[in-house]
Write a protein that holds these residues in place. Sequence first.
Motif, short mmCIF file in Angstrom:
data_model
loop_
_atom_site.label_atom_id
_atom_site.label_comp_id
_atom_site.label_asym_id
_atom_site.label_seq_id
_atom_site.Cartn_x
_atom_site.Cartn_y
_atom_site.Cartn_z
N ASP A 1 3.24 18.43 26.31
CA ASP A 1 3.42 19.56 27.12
C ASP A 1 3.24 19.08 28.28
O ASP A 1 3.49 20.44 29.49
N HIS A 2 2.32 18.32 28.49
CA HIS A 2 3.32 17.58 30.64
C HIS A 2 4.39 17.86 30.75
O HIS A 2 4.61 17.57 32.07
N LEU A 3 6.01 17.51 29.95
CA LEU A 3 6.79 17.45 30.00
C LEU A 3 7.01 19.22 29.98
O LEU A 3 8.61 19.56 30.75
N ALA A 4 6.48 20.43 29.82
CA ALA A 4 6.12 21.48 30.76
C ALA A 4 7.43 22.10 31.54
O ALA A 4 8.61 23.29 31.52
N PRO A 5 6.83 21.58 32.74
CA PRO A 5 7.72 22.18 34.21
C PRO A 5 8.78 22.17 34.02
O PRO A 5 9.69 22.41 35.21
N LEU A 6 9.55 20.34 33.61
CA LEU A 6 11.34 19.37 32.71
C LEU A 6 11.66 21.41 32.99
O LEU A 6 12.65 21.42 32.61
N ARG A 7 11.17 21.64 31.63
CA ARG A 7 12.20 22.93 31.21
C ARG A 7 13.18 22.46 30.02
O ARG A 7 14.09 23.00 29.86
N LEU A 8 12.53 21.58 29.64
CA LEU A 8 14.17 21.27 28.42
C LEU A 8 13.44 22.06 27.41
O LEU A 8 14.60 21.53 26.33
N ARG A 9 12.22 22.70 27.13
CA ARG A 9 12.24 22.72 25.31
C ARG A 9 13.63 23.91 25.36
O ARG A 9 13.48 24.86 25.93
N THR A 10 13.88 23.85 23.62
CA THR A 10 14.65 24.49 23.41
C THR A 10 14.57 25.69 22.55
O THR A 10 13.34 25.89 22.14
N PRO A 11 14.63 26.67 21.86
CA PRO A 11 14.27 28.52 21.57
C PRO A 11 13.93 27.95 20.35
O PRO A 11 13.55 28.79 19.86
N GLU A 12 14.58 26.72 19.75
CA GLU A 12 13.72 26.28 18.90
C GLU A 12 12.68 25.41 19.08
O GLU A 12 12.32 25.64 17.67
N GLY A 13 12.42 25.52 19.75
CA GLY A 13 11.18 24.54 19.82
C GLY A 13 11.19 22.83 20.42
O GLY A 13 9.94 22.90 19.88
N GLY A 14 12.33 21.94 20.04
CA GLY A 14 12.90 21.22 19.90
C GLY A 14 13.52 20.50 21.90
O GLY A 14 13.27 21.22 22.47
N PHE A 15 13.48 19.68 22.02
CA PHE A 15 13.94 18.86 22.44
C PHE A 15 14.99 18.32 22.79
O PHE A 15 15.07 17.10 21.67
N ARG A 16 16.68 18.31 23.05
CA ARG A 16 17.56 17.83 23.38
C ARG A 16 17.95 16.30 23.44
O ARG A 16 17.90 16.10 24.12
N VAL A 17 17.90 15.52 21.97
CA VAL A 17 17.49 14.04 22.46
C VAL A 17 18.83 13.19 21.57
O VAL A 17 18.43 13.45 20.58
N GLU A 18 19.54 12.17 22.58
CA GLU A 18 20.24 11.07 21.69
C GLU A 18 20.38 9.92 22.27
O GLU A 18 20.04 9.84 23.48
#
Length: 364
Positions: free
Chosen positions: A303-320
């Motif tokens: 939740d502390h990462l919310a200001p970065l606006r990285l969460r996708t509409p599906e609810g995850g984060f795009r990570v590689e």
Amino acid sequence: MERAPVDVIVIGAGQAGLSAAYHLQRRGFVPIQRATGADRTFLVVDANPEPGGAWQHRWASLRMATVNGIHELPGFAVPPADPAAASRDILPAYFAEYEERFALDVLRPVQVKAVRRADDDSRGRLRVETDRGTWAARFVINATGTWTRPFWPRYPGQERFRGRQLHVGDYVSAEEFRGERVVIVGAGISAVQLLDEISHVADTFWVTRREPEWVEDDFDIPARVAAIAGVEDRVRRGLPPGSVISVTGMHWTPWARAAEARGVLVRHPMFASIEEDGVRMPDGTLEPADVILWATGFRPALDHLAPLRLRTPEGGFRVENGRSIDEPRLFLIGYGPSQSTVGANRAGRDAVRAIVADPVALAA
């Protein structure tokens, strides 16, 4: 309060965070508390008051012989321990010794409130705002795990239940349920392990949403590595990681075999609703219950990462490869394919390799 700028902040001092700190130090980074003017610096902050990551919160009856997924931290093996010893006594002490041995200078307790961009410069710094001040960092390695975010499914009538409901994160020991009827919800490793344990002193009733797919192979290190690989595509596309069990099926652990041998490994379909004195099954029958134990897993604490606006509409984060695709200054380790202890170690190492290879890390 503004703190001195730092090159890398590691949030979380569990398996993944300590692995990252170890590799940062090996690559020439210095804890900011010990740095001189020319040093590349890092800082590890942790929300817990003591070392040990999530291990310090595990239930008292979880023994070294039955704990699932121990893997040594890089550079220092887990000391020999009595198999009957409680994991929450042995492993936090091991983590504490590790921090001291490598002089990682973990700052705790620190609650991270928000991570946000300092400005519009995509190669600028990220601001890490905490209850102990704000640090501006070139890179953030997030290793906050899942233990602080237990997942509680919602079912009709849940608030009417007159018995006790608890999550596996609140479990202490089977003794508190002696003589009672306990409905255990979930198809993961913890659900089966606690089913075996509780069924010695209580009447258990096990429910899952789907029929478990039992796999005959042992749940050994190669099996865990295969499970990690199965989640990679999901997080790359920004989907929620899902559970390892959903990828691998259920492996026959010693406690699953023990429960089966005693005739208590009997799965029932998920109930349709909860009533005052039990759970209503899909066929309309009422199964009485004194306790509902939700062994339904955890969600990433992000939740502390919310200001970065990285969460996708599906609810995850795009990570590689442990790195945010949409914010390359951010690494998420212990997330998705690196959620196991083996994967966490590797993710810590790989994050540091990527930072060292990035020209921003070497900038003056």
